[in-house]
Design an enzyme around this catalytic site. Structure first.
Site, PDB file in Angstrom:
ATOM      1  N   ARG A  35       3.711 -16.635   0.049  1.00 15.71           N
ATOM      2  CA  ARG A  35       2.252 -16.740   0.190  1.00 15.71           C
ATOM      3  C   ARG A  35       1.721 -15.981   1.399  1.00 15.71           C
ATOM      4  O   ARG A  35       0.551 -16.098   1.748  1.00 15.71           O
ATOM      5  CB  ARG A  35       1.854 -18.211   0.317  1.00 15.71           C
ATOM      6  CG  ARG A  35       1.986 -18.937  -0.982  1.00 15.71           C
ATOM      7  CD  ARG A  35       1.859 -20.434  -0.823  1.00 15.71           C
ATOM      8  NE  ARG A  35       2.153 -21.047  -2.104  1.00 15.71           N
ATOM      9  CZ  ARG A  35       1.244 -21.299  -3.035  1.00 15.71           C
ATOM     10  NH1 ARG A  35      -0.010 -21.011  -2.817  1.00 15.71           N
ATOM     11  NH2 ARG A  35       1.610 -21.832  -4.180  1.00 15.71           N
ATOM     12  N   TYR A  73     -13.596  -1.148  -7.221  1.00 11.20           N
ATOM     13  CA  TYR A  73     -13.888  -2.583  -7.319  1.00 11.20           C
ATOM     14  C   TYR A  73     -15.351  -2.829  -7.697  1.00 11.20           C
ATOM     15  O   TYR A  73     -15.669  -3.834  -8.309  1.00 11.20           O
ATOM     16  CB  TYR A  73     -13.487  -3.314  -6.028  1.00 11.20           C
ATOM     17  CG  TYR A  73     -12.094  -3.894  -6.215  1.00 11.20           C
ATOM     18  CD1 TYR A  73     -11.010  -3.037  -6.427  1.00 11.20           C
ATOM     19  CD2 TYR A  73     -11.876  -5.262  -6.277  1.00 11.20           C
ATOM     20  CE1 TYR A  73      -9.749  -3.534  -6.675  1.00 11.20           C
ATOM     21  CE2 TYR A  73     -10.606  -5.768  -6.528  1.00 11.20           C
ATOM     22  CZ  TYR A  73      -9.553  -4.908  -6.729  1.00 11.20           C
ATOM     23  OH  TYR A  73      -8.311  -5.406  -7.003  1.00 11.20           O
ATOM     24  N   HIS A 127     -12.727  -2.249  -0.656  1.00  4.35           N
ATOM     25  CA  HIS A 127     -12.931  -3.150  -1.799  1.00  4.35           C
ATOM     26  C   HIS A 127     -13.528  -4.509  -1.383  1.00  4.35           C
ATOM     27  O   HIS A 127     -14.539  -4.943  -1.921  1.00  4.35           O
ATOM     28  CB  HIS A 127     -11.614  -3.396  -2.536  1.00  4.35           C
ATOM     29  CG  HIS A 127     -10.954  -2.144  -3.046  1.00  4.35           C
ATOM     30  ND1 HIS A 127     -11.664  -1.039  -3.412  1.00  4.35           N
ATOM     31  CD2 HIS A 127      -9.646  -1.836  -3.275  1.00  4.35           C
ATOM     32  CE1 HIS A 127     -10.822  -0.088  -3.828  1.00  4.35           C
ATOM     33  NE2 HIS A 127      -9.593  -0.553  -3.753  1.00  4.35           N
ATOM     34  N   ARG A 135      -1.959  22.215  -9.422  1.00  6.31           N
ATOM     35  CA  ARG A 135      -1.066  23.356  -9.190  1.00  6.31           C
ATOM     36  C   ARG A 135       0.052  23.407 -10.222  1.00  6.31           C
ATOM     37  O   ARG A 135       0.545  24.476 -10.567  1.00  6.31           O
ATOM     38  CB  ARG A 135      -0.454  23.254  -7.794  1.00  6.31           C
ATOM     39  CG  ARG A 135      -1.458  23.378  -6.675  1.00  6.31           C
ATOM     40  CD  ARG A 135      -0.811  23.035  -5.349  1.00  6.31           C
ATOM     41  NE  ARG A 135      -0.142  21.733  -5.403  1.00  6.31           N
ATOM     42  CZ  ARG A 135       0.500  21.162  -4.415  1.00  6.31           C
ATOM     43  NH1 ARG A 135       0.585  21.777  -3.254  1.00  6.31           N
ATOM     44  NH2 ARG A 135       1.065  19.982  -4.542  1.00  6.31           N
TER      45      ARG A 135
HETATM   46  P1  NDP Z   1      -0.990  11.865  -6.275  1.00  7.03           P
HETATM   47  O1  NDP Z   1      -0.217  11.781  -5.013  1.00  7.03           O
HETATM   48  O2  NDP Z   1      -0.280  11.637  -7.571  1.00  7.03           O
HETATM   49  O3  NDP Z   1      -1.709  13.290  -6.249  1.00  7.03           O
HETATM   50  C1  NDP Z   1      -2.462  13.824  -7.327  1.00  7.03           C
HETATM   51  C2  NDP Z   1      -2.097  15.286  -7.483  1.00  7.03           C
HETATM   52  O4  NDP Z   1      -2.488  15.995  -6.308  1.00  7.03           O
HETATM   53  C3  NDP Z   1      -0.603  15.513  -7.630  1.00  7.03           C
HETATM   54  O5  NDP Z   1      -0.209  15.430  -8.961  1.00  7.03           O
HETATM   55  C4  NDP Z   1      -0.434  16.899  -7.046  1.00  7.03           C
HETATM   56  O6  NDP Z   1      -0.705  17.838  -8.078  1.00  7.03           O
HETATM   57  C5  NDP Z   1      -1.527  17.008  -6.017  1.00  7.03           C
HETATM   58  N1  NDP Z   1      -0.995  16.757  -4.674  1.00  7.03           N
HETATM   59  C6  NDP Z   1      -0.333  15.675  -4.235  1.00  7.03           C
HETATM   60  N2  NDP Z   1      -0.021  15.787  -2.933  1.00  7.03           N
HETATM   61  C7  NDP Z   1      -0.496  16.983  -2.535  1.00  7.03           C
HETATM   62  C8  NDP Z   1      -0.511  17.676  -1.301  1.00  7.03           C
HETATM   63  N3  NDP Z   1       0.041  17.155  -0.206  1.00  7.03           N
HETATM   64  N4  NDP Z   1      -1.102  18.878  -1.251  1.00  7.03           N
HETATM   65  C9  NDP Z   1      -1.675  19.403  -2.336  1.00  7.03           C
HETATM   66  N5  NDP Z   1      -1.683  18.774  -3.534  1.00  7.03           N
HETATM   67  C10 NDP Z   1      -1.123  17.599  -3.635  1.00  7.03           C
HETATM   68  O7  NDP Z   1      -2.233  10.907  -6.119  1.00  7.03           O
HETATM   69  P2  NDP Z   1      -2.788   9.827  -7.119  1.00  7.03           P
HETATM   70  O8  NDP Z   1      -2.971  10.420  -8.474  1.00  7.03           O
HETATM   71  O9  NDP Z   1      -2.019   8.593  -6.972  1.00  7.03           O
HETATM   72  O10 NDP Z   1      -4.215   9.537  -6.465  1.00  7.03           O
HETATM   73  C11 NDP Z   1      -5.230  10.511  -6.373  1.00  7.03           C
HETATM   74  C12 NDP Z   1      -6.262  10.066  -5.351  1.00  7.03           C
HETATM   75  O11 NDP Z   1      -6.755   8.789  -5.690  1.00  7.03           O
HETATM   76  C13 NDP Z   1      -5.704   9.907  -3.938  1.00  7.03           C
HETATM   77  O12 NDP Z   1      -6.725  10.214  -3.031  1.00  7.03           O
HETATM   78  C14 NDP Z   1      -5.365   8.419  -3.854  1.00  7.03           C
HETATM   79  O13 NDP Z   1      -5.367   7.953  -2.542  1.00  7.03           O
HETATM   80  C15 NDP Z   1      -6.502   7.842  -4.664  1.00  7.03           C
HETATM   81  N6  NDP Z   1      -6.199   6.553  -5.295  1.00  7.03           N
HETATM   82  C16 NDP Z   1      -5.097   6.410  -6.101  1.00  7.03           C
HETATM   83  C17 NDP Z   1      -4.851   5.199  -6.725  1.00  7.03           C
HETATM   84  C18 NDP Z   1      -3.676   5.021  -7.644  1.00  7.03           C
HETATM   85  O14 NDP Z   1      -3.559   3.929  -8.219  1.00  7.03           O
HETATM   86  N7  NDP Z   1      -2.819   6.017  -7.823  1.00  7.03           N
HETATM   87  C19 NDP Z   1      -5.753   4.040  -6.542  1.00  7.03           C
HETATM   88  C20 NDP Z   1      -6.903   4.334  -5.721  1.00  7.03           C
HETATM   89  C21 NDP Z   1      -7.100   5.545  -5.118  1.00  7.03           C
HETATM   90  P3  NDP Z   1      -0.047  19.301  -8.159  1.00  7.03           P
HETATM   91  O15 NDP Z   1       1.195  19.292  -7.336  1.00  7.03           O
HETATM   92  O16 NDP Z   1       0.196  19.521  -9.606  1.00  7.03           O
HETATM   93  O17 NDP Z   1      -1.111  20.176  -7.601  1.00  7.03           O
HETATM   94  C1  BG6 Z   2      -6.340   0.773  -4.743  1.00  7.89           C
HETATM   95  C2  BG6 Z   2      -5.332   0.608  -3.654  1.00  7.89           C
HETATM   96  O1  BG6 Z   2      -7.567   1.179  -4.221  1.00  7.89           O
HETATM   97  O2  BG6 Z   2      -6.501  -0.470  -5.427  1.00  7.89           O
HETATM   98  C3  BG6 Z   2      -4.018   0.087  -4.199  1.00  7.89           C
HETATM   99  O3  BG6 Z   2      -5.119   1.864  -3.033  1.00  7.89           O
HETATM  100  C4  BG6 Z   2      -4.227  -1.164  -5.021  1.00  7.89           C
HETATM  101  O4  BG6 Z   2      -3.105  -0.180  -3.147  1.00  7.89           O
HETATM  102  C5  BG6 Z   2      -5.323  -0.943  -6.047  1.00  7.89           C
HETATM  103  O5  BG6 Z   2      -3.006  -1.464  -5.687  1.00  7.89           O
HETATM  104  C6  BG6 Z   2      -5.671  -2.245  -6.750  1.00  7.89           C
HETATM  105  O6  BG6 Z   2      -6.551  -1.991  -7.799  1.00  7.89           O
HETATM  106  P1  BG6 Z   2      -6.594  -2.952  -9.068  1.00  7.89           P
HETATM  107  O7  BG6 Z   2      -7.755  -2.479  -9.839  1.00  7.89           O
HETATM  108  O8  BG6 Z   2      -5.269  -2.767  -9.769  1.00  7.89           O
HETATM  109  O9  BG6 Z   2      -6.724  -4.337  -8.542  1.00  7.89           O
END
Ligand code: NDP
Ligand code: BG6
Length: 507
Positions: free
Chosen positions: A490, A201, A262, A67
């Site tokens: 730990r 993982y 994982h 967005r």
């Molecule tokens: P974000 O919270 O940064 O969301 C990604 C994008 O989605 C945002 O930049 C925003 O874009 C849009 N967004 C966020 N919240 C909402 C909302 N409530 N409604 C509509 N749009 C929304 O997530 P991440 O990038 O951290 O993660 C993306 C996915 O990957 C998630 O499902 C997360 O659980 C999963 N994940 C993330 C990890 C990480 O290390 N970050 C690790 C493993 C899994 P905009 O406002 O521009 O539309």
């Molecule tokens: C994500 C979890 O799936 O894995 C995070 O949502 C966690 O909480 C991450 O930090 C760990 O991944 P990695 O590859 O950094 O060990």
């Protein structure tokens, strides 16, 4: 003859023929949620690494979709800030970076707007230029909008001769019911073959190596059972808290965040029977059998913890509940230890102990396999009373500093007869000079190539949730208070009592 992929969408081809032959292929990769943390940190760098290594097809385009308002240039600036030339430090990768960025574009839109996805479709078509258009969508967004995106993207996309695949990030629901609902929602618009549920993982080098270690070395597979293995430990720890992700985390907790996916995926790969072949379905059939043979996790076999604030060396480390996005009275566990059992002939009675925690004393992920005592050990006197010290242990250190080592007993050189614990060590940094690819590189490449081996099938997901859902409900209904542990420690001592109940010592 080439077989048509099962996720290809057949239609009357009416594309522009122009200067391309009608069967030339192109791949369009759309990162939905491109403005987010995961896209920036992992997905774009992984795509660049694939491009750098020549793994992307000749014709490809990358689109960011979210967005947030951004121009193509702004997206490129954002991406270029995270690209590293890790593959060959000596080579100047400036040229490749420029060429890669020229293939990256951005389209701003709402997640539930068919119209916005129709505009994206038109943009994609321009770049696809009449070739067979294969499309990969990476849903890097919160799961509550997965179905909206699937609906809008499928209704807003014109049909194409190529395949369409959708990678979905975890979490896939919060329990059995919500996960089933999510799957039902996605399946209104996508077939199971089109859905690639990622568990990063499974893309880690040493997790990928588990099967090779077991099935291509005679010395391990015959020992891989209750006859020789006393217990298996699956350990995940991070030396930082949930800072910045508290809002997400508080709704899930460590059991859903790490254990249900994982660690359980590693367990399934570790414990499965030899598959008929390396085919994705054969491997996933064996994994699902393991999951279905397991007992649902019992609350008596679980210890939960939550980190509290701690001052060390003049530095204050915050408590989990100090995060503004976390309620002060939150009972969400940031640590859990659990004992799991597989009720089949191979593993009957062997405890599989899992431990996962945030804000602990170190960062790492490992699998520890502790073997049984040597029957009638001739050298038992040399070990004194602690015979546990004399058992073999195989450790697969998934990260950091990847290694596989086996603890063995050895004679200390000299005229006396003193025994010593030594390790046979395959230390990756010493053995291999090239850097290990990030898990997201392997998984993205697999998705592009249609290789589903490392993605989670819906029956695997159901089986995984069945194991943890009753426990999660009970913890929540009984409002079980997690044991507090200091940031950087730990973890709670309860984890040691749990292990002791099964005569296990954490490695
Ligand atoms: P974000 O919270 O940064 O969301 C990604 C994008 O989605 C945002 O930049 C925003 O874009 C849009 N967004 C966020 N919240 C909402 C909302 N409530 N409604 C509509 N749009 C929304 O997530 P991440 O990038 O951290 O993660 C993306 C996915 O990957 C998630 O499902 C997360 O659980 C999963 N994940 C993330 C990890 C990480 O290390 N970050 C690790 C493993 C899994 P905009 O406002 O521009 O539309
Ligand atoms: C994500 C979890 O799936 O894995 C995070 O949502 C966690 O909480 C991450 O930090 C760990 O991944 P990695 O590859 O950094 O060990």
């Amino acid at each position: 003859t080439k077989t048509v992929p099962s996720d290809a969408v057949p239609h009357e081809y009416q594309g522009h023929i122009g200067d391309v032959t009608s069967n030339e292929q192109t791949v369009s990769i759309t990162v939905v949620g491109a403005s987010g943390d995961l896209a920036k940190k992992k997905i774009f760098p992984a795509l660049f690494a694939l491009y750098y290594e020549g793994c992307l097809p000749k014709h490809f385009t990358i689109f960011g979709y979210a967005r947030s308002k951004m121009t193509d240039e702004e997206l490129r600036d954002m991406i270029s800030g995270t690209l590293t030339c890790r593959i060959d430090q000596r080579e100047n990768c400036g040229d490749k970076t420029e060429k890669f960025l020229e293939r990256c574009f951005y389209h701003s839109g709402q997640y539930s707007s068919e119209e916005n996805f129709r505009q994206l479709d038109a943009e994609l078509k321009k770049h696809e230029g009449g070739r067979v258009a294969n499309r990969l969508f990476y849903l890097s967004i919160p799961p509550n909008i997965f179905v909206d995106v699937a609906r809008s993207a499928s209704r807003g996309s014109s049909s194409s001769r190529g395949w369409t695949r959708v990678i979905v990030e975890k979490p896939f629901g919060r329990d059995s019911e919500s996960s089933a609902e999510l799957t039902r929602g996605l399946k209104q618009y996508l077939s199971e073959e089109q859905i690639y549920r990622i568990d990063h993982y499974l893309g880690k080098e040493l997790v990928e190596n588990l099967s090779i270690l077991r099935f291509s070395n005679l010395v391990f597979e015959p020992l891989w059972s209750r006859q020789y293995i006393r217990n298996v430990q699956l350990i995940f720890s991070e030396d930082f808290g949930t800072e910045g992700r508290g809002g997400y985390f508080d709704n899930y907790g460590i059991i859903r965040d790490i254990m249900q996916n994982h660690l359980l995926q590693i367990l399934a790969l570790f414990a499965m029977e030899p598959p008929v072949s390396l085919d994705a379905e054969d491997i996933r059939n064996e994994k699902v059998k393991v999951l279905r043979s397991m007992r649902p996790v019992h609350i008596e076999d679980v210890v939960t913890g939550q980190y509290k604030g701690h001052t060390r060396g003049g530095v204050h480390y915050p408590a989990y509940t100090d995060d503004k996005t976390v309620p002060n009275n939150s009972l969400t566990p940031t640590f859990a230890a659990a004992a799991l059992f597989i009720d089949n002939a191979r593993w009957d009675g062997v405890p599989f102990l899992m431990k996962a925690g945030k804000a602990l004393h170190r960062k790492g992920a490992e699998i520890r396999v502790q073997f049984r005592h040597v029957p009638g050990n001739l050298y038992k006197r040399s070990f004194g009373t602690d015979l546990d010290q004399a058992t073999n242990e195989l450790v697969i250190r998934v990260q950091p500093d990847e290694a596989i080592y086996l603890k063995i007993n050895n004679k200390v050189p000299g005229l006396g007869m003193r025994l010593d614990r030594s390790t046979l060590n395959l230390h990756y940094a010493d053995r291999y000079s090239h850097e290990i690819p990030d898990a997201y590189e392997r998984l993205l490449l697999d998705a592009i190539e249609g290789e589903r081996r490392l993605f989670i099938r819906s029956d695997e997901l159901d089986a995984a949730w069945s194991l943890f859902t009753p426990l999660l409900k009970e913890l929540e209904e009984k409002k079980v208070a997690p044991e507090l542990y200091p940031y950087g420690s730990r973890g709670p001592v309860g984890a040691h009592y749990l292990a002791a109940k099964y005569h296990v010592r954490w490695g």
